[in-house]
Write a protein that holds these residues in place. Sequence first.
Motif, short mmCIF file in Angstrom:
data_model
loop_
_atom_site.label_atom_id
_atom_site.label_comp_id
_atom_site.label_asym_id
_atom_site.label_seq_id
_atom_site.Cartn_x
_atom_site.Cartn_y
_atom_site.Cartn_z
N LYS A 199 4.85 22.69 -115.98
CA LYS A 199 4.91 22.33 -117.40
C LYS A 199 5.38 20.88 -117.52
O LYS A 199 6.11 20.39 -116.65
CB LYS A 199 5.89 23.23 -118.16
N THR A 200 4.98 20.22 -118.56
CA THR A 200 5.33 18.80 -118.74
C THR A 200 6.83 18.57 -118.65
O THR A 200 7.29 17.56 -118.12
CB THR A 200 4.79 18.28 -120.09
N LYS A 201 7.62 19.53 -119.14
CA LYS A 201 9.07 19.36 -119.14
C LYS A 201 9.65 19.28 -117.72
O LYS A 201 10.75 18.77 -117.51
CB LYS A 201 9.74 20.50 -119.91
N ASN A 202 8.90 19.82 -116.71
CA ASN A 202 9.38 19.75 -115.32
C ASN A 202 9.39 18.33 -114.77
O ASN A 202 10.08 18.04 -113.79
CB ASN A 202 8.51 20.62 -114.41
N SER A 203 8.60 17.45 -115.37
CA SER A 203 8.46 16.09 -114.84
C SER A 203 9.80 15.36 -114.78
O SER A 203 10.07 14.61 -113.84
CB SER A 203 7.47 15.28 -115.68
N LYS A 204 10.65 15.58 -115.78
CA LYS A 204 11.94 14.90 -115.84
C LYS A 204 12.80 15.26 -114.63
O LYS A 204 13.41 14.40 -114.00
CB LYS A 204 12.66 15.26 -117.15
N ILE A 205 12.85 16.57 -114.31
CA ILE A 205 13.64 17.02 -113.15
C ILE A 205 13.06 16.45 -111.85
O ILE A 205 13.80 15.96 -111.00
CB ILE A 205 13.65 18.56 -113.08
N LEU A 206 11.73 16.49 -111.71
CA LEU A 206 11.09 16.01 -110.49
C LEU A 206 11.30 14.51 -110.31
O LEU A 206 11.53 14.03 -109.20
CB LEU A 206 9.60 16.35 -110.51
N ASN A 207 11.22 13.75 -111.39
CA ASN A 207 11.46 12.30 -111.30
C ASN A 207 12.89 12.01 -110.88
O ASN A 207 13.16 11.07 -110.12
CB ASN A 207 11.15 11.62 -112.64
N ALA A 208 13.84 12.83 -111.38
CA ALA A 208 15.24 12.64 -110.99
C ALA A 208 15.42 12.93 -109.50
O ALA A 208 16.13 12.23 -108.78
CB ALA A 208 16.13 13.56 -111.83
N LEU A 209 14.75 13.99 -109.00
CA LEU A 209 14.84 14.33 -107.58
C LEU A 209 14.21 13.26 -106.70
O LEU A 209 14.70 12.96 -105.62
CB LEU A 209 14.16 15.68 -107.34
N ARG B 102 10.12 33.93 -103.86
CA ARG B 102 10.51 32.53 -103.79
C ARG B 102 12.03 32.45 -103.76
O ARG B 102 12.71 33.10 -104.56
CB ARG B 102 9.97 31.80 -105.03
N SER B 103 12.58 31.70 -102.81
CA SER B 103 14.04 31.59 -102.71
C SER B 103 14.49 30.18 -103.02
O SER B 103 13.72 29.22 -102.90
CB SER B 103 14.50 32.00 -101.31
N GLY B 104 15.76 30.05 -103.41
CA GLY B 104 16.31 28.72 -103.69
C GLY B 104 15.89 28.18 -105.04
O GLY B 104 15.25 28.86 -105.84
N THR B 105 16.24 26.93 -105.26
CA THR B 105 15.96 26.28 -106.55
C THR B 105 15.00 25.11 -106.35
O THR B 105 14.66 24.75 -105.22
CB THR B 105 17.27 25.73 -107.16
N LEU B 106 14.57 24.54 -107.47
CA LEU B 106 13.72 23.35 -107.42
C LEU B 106 14.40 22.26 -106.58
O LEU B 106 13.78 21.62 -105.74
CB LEU B 106 13.49 22.85 -108.86
N GLU B 107 15.71 22.09 -106.81
CA GLU B 107 16.46 21.04 -106.12
C GLU B 107 16.59 21.32 -104.62
O GLU B 107 16.34 20.44 -103.79
CB GLU B 107 17.87 20.89 -106.73
N SER B 108 16.96 22.54 -104.24
CA SER B 108 17.18 22.83 -102.82
C SER B 108 15.88 22.81 -102.02
O SER B 108 15.85 22.37 -100.87
CB SER B 108 17.87 24.20 -102.66
N ASN B 109 14.78 23.23 -102.64
CA ASN B 109 13.49 23.23 -101.94
C ASN B 109 12.91 21.82 -101.83
O ASN B 109 12.15 21.54 -100.91
CB ASN B 109 12.50 24.15 -102.66
N TYR C 210 5.45 13.35 -105.74
CA TYR C 210 6.88 13.08 -105.76
C TYR C 210 7.43 12.87 -104.35
O TYR C 210 8.37 12.11 -104.15
CB TYR C 210 7.62 14.23 -106.46
N LYS C 211 6.83 13.54 -103.39
CA LYS C 211 7.24 13.40 -101.99
C LYS C 211 5.97 13.58 -101.16
O LYS C 211 5.38 14.65 -101.15
CB LYS C 211 8.28 14.46 -101.65
N GLU C 212 5.54 12.52 -100.50
CA GLU C 212 4.22 12.54 -99.86
C GLU C 212 4.29 13.01 -98.42
O GLU C 212 3.43 13.75 -97.95
CB GLU C 212 3.59 11.15 -99.93
N GLY C 213 5.34 12.57 -97.68
CA GLY C 213 5.41 12.91 -96.25
C GLY C 213 4.13 12.47 -95.57
O GLY C 213 3.60 11.39 -95.82
#
Length: 420
Positions: free
Chosen positions: A405-415, A308-315, A347-350
């Motif tokens: 994990k539940t803690k990922n939700s905060k980052i995904l909501n921000a994105l 896997r390459s890149g980060t949560l944000e870049s992907n 978070y992103k439906e496309g």
Amino acid sequence: MPPAAPRPPLPLLLLLLPPLLLAAARPAAPPHRPTFTCGGVVSGESGFIGSEGFPGVYPPNSKCTWKITVPEGKVVVLSFRYLDLESDNLCRYDFVDIYNGHANGQRIGRFCGTVKPGALVSNSNKMLVQMTSDANTAGSGFIAKFSAAEPHERGDQYCGGRLEKPSGSFQTPNWPERDYPAGVTCSWHIVAPKNQLIELKFEKFDVERDNYCRYDYVAVFNGGEINDAKRIGKYCGDSPPAPILSERNELLIQFLSDLSLTADGFIGHYKFRPKKLPTTTVLPTTTTVPATSIVKPTVALCQQKCKRSGTLESNYCSSNFVITGTVITAIMRAGSLHATVSIINVYKEGNLAIQQAGKSMSARIIVVCKQCPLIRRGLNYIIMGQVEEDGRGKVFPNSFVMSFKTKNSKILNALKNKTC
């Protein structure tokens, strides 16, 4: 299914209130709370139908049919006021079916769970409602109001119909002069010769936006009937769906608008095309690309190191879709893994085809290289990937997939709230 304890009926207090107090407390309910039986024949300008024994728990192993007729020249509008049936992604156990006409009519929709659909509109003055229950889990059932409405015509014809020419177009009523009307249902049945497929493209598209397309929407199905198991996708918003290619020689397109907001609508085009030759067939000598070239890229792709390459944000920005969910089925086919994911959040439906029944949502995902990335049935994941023409998600070795994990939700909501 294993037996489950029935949910309790609506609060007993509601059953004890006098009819007038009940009507005041629940203005949406019919006056004098009638006793609902299993099916019946009803007619008039308006009225109510409800599951047997509503608001108590409906009985198991039953099939009840209501035939609704409104005055000649009008159409039937059915609005659910309450819905509580066993929830299932494909509504296989307890469900309500709605049909045009009284016999052999086209199915407008199938519903279960607790999320009410928008208003349903017949194409004539007759509608059939059928509720089926199995032996196990039950709920309080449903109550719905039917009423007569003026039909919305386009020229001198209803929208929809059977399309059999090699190419053609279809559009919402009033296109392009003004918005489509509220409370309309259109079904276009495209039929090609047996040895051909149908290619479908939307040129312009603007249908009332909703995250789950609950109110106004376009649904496309393989075959000639409304069947959630054969649904290619359900679309709304202002982005045209990706081009669609049928599996066989029939497609059904359903457009439905409820009784509230409307929008510009859409125009779509279709054309027939021959089936592709199978890869095992010897191609003519005039063809410059050998059949095996179709397979080689995938084989080479799956020989690469799984990383896997890149980060949560870049992907996030480079992916067509971003969801979190639980893998509920995982089947190997031709070196790829075909999975069904029960969605926790979108978070992103496309153009990802998302199936919805009640509060449950699911999507079909193909992991191109069966173990890269490795996903297992029963576990929760963040899945980012691309979308095929048929609306299925496609995950490559370099796609971003990780345990959720539940803690990922905060980052995904921000994105989700940040523009790429």
